[in-house]
Design an enzyme around this catalytic site. Structure first.
Site, short mmCIF file in Angstrom:
data_model
loop_
_atom_site.label_atom_id
_atom_site.label_comp_id
_atom_site.label_asym_id
_atom_site.label_seq_id
_atom_site.Cartn_x
_atom_site.Cartn_y
_atom_site.Cartn_z
N THR A 10 0.07 4.74 -0.37
CA THR A 10 -1.09 5.30 0.14
C THR A 10 -0.63 6.47 1.24
O THR A 10 0.34 6.28 1.79
CB THR A 10 -1.74 4.22 1.19
OG1 THR A 10 -2.25 3.10 0.00
CG2 THR A 10 -2.69 4.64 2.04
N SER A 38 -1.08 7.31 -6.97
CA SER A 38 -1.24 6.23 -5.94
C SER A 38 -2.39 6.64 -5.09
O SER A 38 -3.09 5.95 -4.25
CB SER A 38 -0.20 5.64 -5.06
OG SER A 38 0.43 6.75 -4.51
N THR A 58 -6.48 6.23 -0.88
CA THR A 58 -5.59 5.23 -1.86
C THR A 58 -6.19 5.02 -3.13
O THR A 58 -7.50 4.93 -3.14
CB THR A 58 -4.84 4.30 -1.13
OG1 THR A 58 -3.95 3.73 -2.05
CG2 THR A 58 -5.96 3.29 -0.71
N ARG A 92 -11.24 -5.49 -5.61
CA ARG A 92 -10.45 -5.78 -4.70
C ARG A 92 -10.54 -4.40 -3.68
O ARG A 92 -10.25 -3.23 -4.09
CB ARG A 92 -8.94 -5.80 -4.91
CG ARG A 92 -7.95 -6.29 -4.04
CD ARG A 92 -7.18 -4.96 -3.67
NE ARG A 92 -5.92 -5.19 -2.64
CZ ARG A 92 -5.29 -4.28 -2.17
NH1 ARG A 92 -5.52 -2.89 -2.51
NH2 ARG A 92 -4.31 -4.47 -1.48
N VAL A 93 -10.66 -4.66 -2.38
CA VAL A 93 -10.59 -3.54 -1.30
C VAL A 93 -9.21 -3.74 -0.42
O VAL A 93 -9.32 -5.10 -0.26
CB VAL A 93 -11.86 -3.43 -0.71
CG1 VAL A 93 -11.69 -2.41 0.41
CG2 VAL A 93 -12.81 -2.91 -1.47
N GLY A 94 -8.58 -2.86 -0.29
CA GLY A 94 -7.31 -2.90 0.31
C GLY A 94 -7.50 -2.62 2.05
O GLY A 94 -8.79 -2.84 2.52
N ASP A 95 -6.41 -2.67 2.64
CA ASP A 95 -6.47 -2.39 4.25
C ASP A 95 -6.88 -0.90 4.39
O ASP A 95 -7.49 -0.60 5.43
CB ASP A 95 -5.08 -2.71 4.50
CG ASP A 95 -4.04 -1.78 3.81
OD1 ASP A 95 -4.14 -1.33 2.71
OD2 ASP A 95 -3.07 -0.87 4.74
N THR A 115 0.52 1.93 5.23
CA THR A 115 0.74 1.89 3.77
C THR A 115 1.74 0.66 3.48
O THR A 115 2.23 0.21 4.27
CB THR A 115 1.56 3.19 3.43
OG1 THR A 115 1.72 3.02 1.77
CG2 THR A 115 2.96 3.26 4.18
N GLY A 116 1.50 0.25 2.14
CA GLY A 116 2.19 -0.99 1.83
C GLY A 116 1.13 -2.18 1.47
O GLY A 116 0.21 -1.78 0.73
N HIS A 117 1.62 -3.27 1.53
CA HIS A 117 0.65 -4.53 0.98
C HIS A 117 -0.43 -4.85 1.88
O HIS A 117 -0.33 -5.39 2.90
CB HIS A 117 1.87 -5.76 0.80
CG HIS A 117 1.41 -6.84 -0.11
ND1 HIS A 117 0.00 -7.38 0.05
CD2 HIS A 117 1.90 -7.28 -1.06
CE1 HIS A 117 0.08 -8.26 -1.05
NE2 HIS A 117 0.88 -8.03 -1.62
N GLY A 118 -1.43 -4.07 1.13
CA GLY A 118 -2.90 -4.13 2.12
C GLY A 118 -3.25 -5.41 2.40
O GLY A 118 -3.79 -5.94 3.48
C1 SD4 Z 1 -3.26 -1.14 -0.68
N1 SD4 Z 1 -2.05 -0.44 1.38
O1 SD4 Z 1 -4.33 -1.07 -1.28
C2 SD4 Z 1 -2.59 -0.04 -0.10
C3 SD4 Z 1 -1.56 0.16 -1.00
C4 SD4 Z 1 -0.23 0.79 -0.43
O2 SD4 Z 1 1.74 1.68 -0.07
O3 SD4 Z 1 -0.39 1.70 0.43
N2 SD4 Z 1 0.92 0.99 -0.96
O4 SD4 Z 1 -2.82 -2.18 -0.15
#
Ligand code: SD4
Length: 324
Positions: free
Chosen positions: A168, A50, A186, A196-199, A219-222
């Site tokens: 991440t 990841s 990440t 797509r760009v995340g958080d 970390t998680g659902h950006g």
């Molecule tokens: C994202 N935050 O691209 C990242 C993914 C992630 O744990 O951290 N997942 O959304």
């Protein structure tokens, strides 16, 4: 007066990063340098699927990396989004702030910048990540995956995370001078829509530091977390006097309050925080990270051997320290 260094990293695999980061700090490195070293270690580990080299690709089979680094000293930040075919993206992010008047570069032009800075072109896919991509493709029944939107749209509840979606590496460091820096790197969500760009590379969402207060990383659902600028909120909470754990809990609750219940039942969001005085903490949404395959664990080094922490798990109205 010399301060005892502290290094905090997300996830169980963050133990290696915390060990490497702390050992640099113990040798007198700045928090910024320790963050870069620890980020690179994870980015270059092909078994972490990841982050960096070996990260799982987007729906078109391309690995698109997001990374950022922020220095408490001078309040500098550099970041890259959607960076392809380049290793060590957190180092590219650092170059963005050191070598340009800007904060964030994205896509093909970020790659061209990295090339000019001496980062060689590289294949980021490993045999394992390529095989997993082809396995995933088989589940898509011949759809034009490079062009379709995956899962529910923004107006619907977010897609539940699978173990592929997380991990991440978020990093917070306090050096012997008492200065702070944070980082995030990440490959983002596996099989994401191309572009797509995340958080993670968004200052204030994936990471934030205020050298007088503390730092935070997520970390998680950006796509959820960036709607609430959670890392900025954690640092502001600490400024108002909360402990790092209280600050993370409040930021997650804020996100949950803002989003409809059907949304926060489905996502995982987790935060780490490190305060100027060395106190640290972390928290995660219970709904997203309670699964045995996806425990919210984070690594803390205050000496040569880091310690793995778990929890705090948070619902809208309860804190649950460990799995019940
Ligand atoms: C994202 N935050 O691209 C990242 C993914 C992630 O744990 O951290 N997942 O959304």
């Amino acid at each position: 007066m010399a301060v005892n260094p502290v290094f905090v990293a997300t996830w169980r695999f963050g133990m290696d990063a915390a060990r490497a980061g702390w050992s640099r700090l113990a040798q007198g490195a700045t928090a910024l340098d320790a963050i870069e070293v620890a980020g690179n270690l994870t980015e270059e580990d092909p078994t972490v699927n990841s982050v960096g080299y070996g990260g799982l690709p987007n729906a078109a089979g391309q690995v698109e990396l997001d990374a950022a680094i922020m220095n408490g000293v001078g309040h500098w930040a550099g970041s890259v989004g959607g960076l392809q075919r380049t290793r060590k993206p957190i180092s590219v992010a650092r170059r963005v702030y050191e070598k340009t008047p800007h904060t964030m570069l994205v896509g093909e032009n970020a790659r061209q910048f990295a090339l000019r800075q001496g980062f060689p072109e590289a294949n980021l896919l490993t045999p394992e990540s390529e095989e997993r991509y082809h396995e995933w493709l088989k589940t898509q029944a011949g759809a034009d995956v490079a062009h379709f939107d995956l899962g529910p749209t923004n107006s619907q509840p977010p897609k539940a995370l699978t173990p592929d979606d997380h991990d991440t590496i978020g990093l917070c460091a306090l050096d012997a001078n008492g200065d702070l820096a944070v980082g995030c790197t990440t490959s983002g969500m596996a099989w994401k829509v191309p572009g797509r760009v995340g958080d993670s590379p968004i200052i204030g969402s994936g990471l934030y530091v205020d050298n007088e207060v503390g730092g935070a990383a997520g970390t998680g659902h950006g796509d959820e977390m960036m709607k609430a600028c959670v890392s900025f909120r954690v640092v502001m909470n600490m400024e108002r006097g909360m402990t790092p754990t209280e600050a993370c809990v409040e930021a997650l609750r804020y996100l949950m309050r803002k989003r409809p219940p059907e949304a926060h039942d489905h996502y995982g969001a987790a935060l780490i925080a490190l305060r100027k005085d060395g106190l640290y903490g972390g928290a995660a949404t219970y709904s997203g990270f309670r699964h045995p395959d996806r425990l919210w664990q984070w690594a803390v080094a205050t000496s040569a051997e880091p310690v793995l922490h778990e929890g705090v798990y948070v619902t809208l109205d309860r804190n649950l320290d460990t799995l019940e």
